[in-house]
Design an enzyme around this catalytic site. Sequence first.
Site, short mmCIF file in Angstrom:
data_model
loop_
_atom_site.label_atom_id
_atom_site.label_comp_id
_atom_site.label_asym_id
_atom_site.label_seq_id
_atom_site.Cartn_x
_atom_site.Cartn_y
_atom_site.Cartn_z
N ARG A 188 2.07 5.47 18.56
CA ARG A 188 0.48 5.82 18.39
C ARG A 188 -0.17 5.20 19.60
NH1 ARG A 188 -0.94 5.90 11.82
NH2 ARG A 188 1.04 6.58 11.24
N ARG A 228 -8.27 8.63 3.51
CA ARG A 228 -9.28 7.55 3.04
C ARG A 228 -10.02 7.06 4.23
NH1 ARG A 228 -8.98 2.39 4.39
NH2 ARG A 228 -7.03 2.42 5.39
N ARG A 229 -9.36 6.80 5.27
CA ARG A 229 -10.13 6.51 6.61
C ARG A 229 -10.94 7.40 7.24
NH1 ARG A 229 -4.66 3.76 8.95
NH2 ARG A 229 -5.09 1.58 8.27
N LYS A 270 0.72 -1.41 0.07
CA LYS A 270 0.04 0.00 -0.02
C LYS A 270 0.64 1.22 -0.04
CE LYS A 270 -0.82 0.56 5.20
NZ LYS A 270 -1.58 0.75 6.05
N ASP A 271 2.26 1.14 0.32
CA ASP A 271 3.20 2.25 0.25
C ASP A 271 3.74 2.68 -1.14
OD1 ASP A 271 2.72 2.60 2.95
OD2 ASP A 271 4.43 1.41 3.51
N ARG A 296 0.97 10.51 13.88
CA ARG A 296 1.89 9.96 13.15
C ARG A 296 2.94 9.20 13.99
NH1 ARG A 296 4.11 12.02 8.79
NH2 ARG A 296 4.97 10.20 8.73
N CYS A 331 -1.51 10.09 -1.45
CA CYS A 331 -1.78 10.29 -0.06
C CYS A 331 -2.95 11.56 -0.09
CB CYS A 331 -0.78 10.74 0.88
SG CYS A 331 0.34 9.03 1.20
#
Length: 325
Positions: A159, A135-136, A82-83, A153, A257
């Site tokens: 996190r 997206r989220r 996904k990166d 981040r 992004c």
Amino acid sequence: MERPLILGTRGSRLALAQSEMMAATLRMLHPGLVIELKVISTKGDRVLDVALSAVGDKGLFVKELEQALLDHEVDLCVHSCKDLPSQVPDGLTLAAFPERVSPLDVLVVPDQGQGALDGVLGLAQGAVVGTSSLRRACQLRALRPDLDLRDVRGNVDTRLRKLAEGQYDALILAAAGLARLGLLEPDGSLESDGVAFVAYPIPAEMMLPAVAQGTLAIECRADDHVTLDLLAPLDHAVTRATALAERAFLRRLEGGCQVPMAAYAEREADGTLYVRGLVGSVDGTTVVQGVCYGSPDDAEALGLALADDLLAQGAAAILQQVVGS
């Protein structure tokens, strides 16, 4: 090989875990093979005080790794797929897609001994949710416009520490990353730095995953036939088809992004490849969705067709607004 195989990797705990996992598999498949890891810092690792969407750079976590491949400093790299940008640089190839693990996002909250929370729908009015993903955020705002979404981040442990400190009421994270770090148990419990948390899977019907979430991609030089032969046994046909479909969708839409978009492909019991996609506005007020069915042999064509369908439905206007803002 007479010399060690050099595997380039980011230095994050997750990247190292994924690289070590693939290295161990290669050693098992090819007894006597010597693999050495070389840690390479990427821009995404260095810029930690700015939201990913604000950095404005595709390939934040891979450019330096790919340059090391092109410069023959390393022989292969293991990426979270996904990166990866939708285009692979000339001279490189995605040689293997190992079998995908869960593509889902999870809602993570502190374990306070409460009864089962009804996932995202069970969060309190105005709860503070940490995510750096547009997206989220787009899908959460469409589902729960009352939530207070804030950027977060840092690596997973950082996190979770912020969550434990009360800076957030909940986090949205990828199930795959938590599992590969050995943090997520089958029952949804997890622990970090002695603090217990609970992770609630978010169904794809509620929140479509990022393109190729839960998938690893192993990249090497296109003309390095020795490494290509070593990697061939790691390639999983169904995972390759789903990754190619989702990445083709991303490529057609030229998303990164800065654009809220998602795609998820899966093979049905009858062998059909089922691809879902989404493009939305940053505030979640406008969301365009679609589905496409076909043969896994036509994976990329399906992804492109789905993207064209969404563009015709209004995604083009959304993308123009996001990119132009």
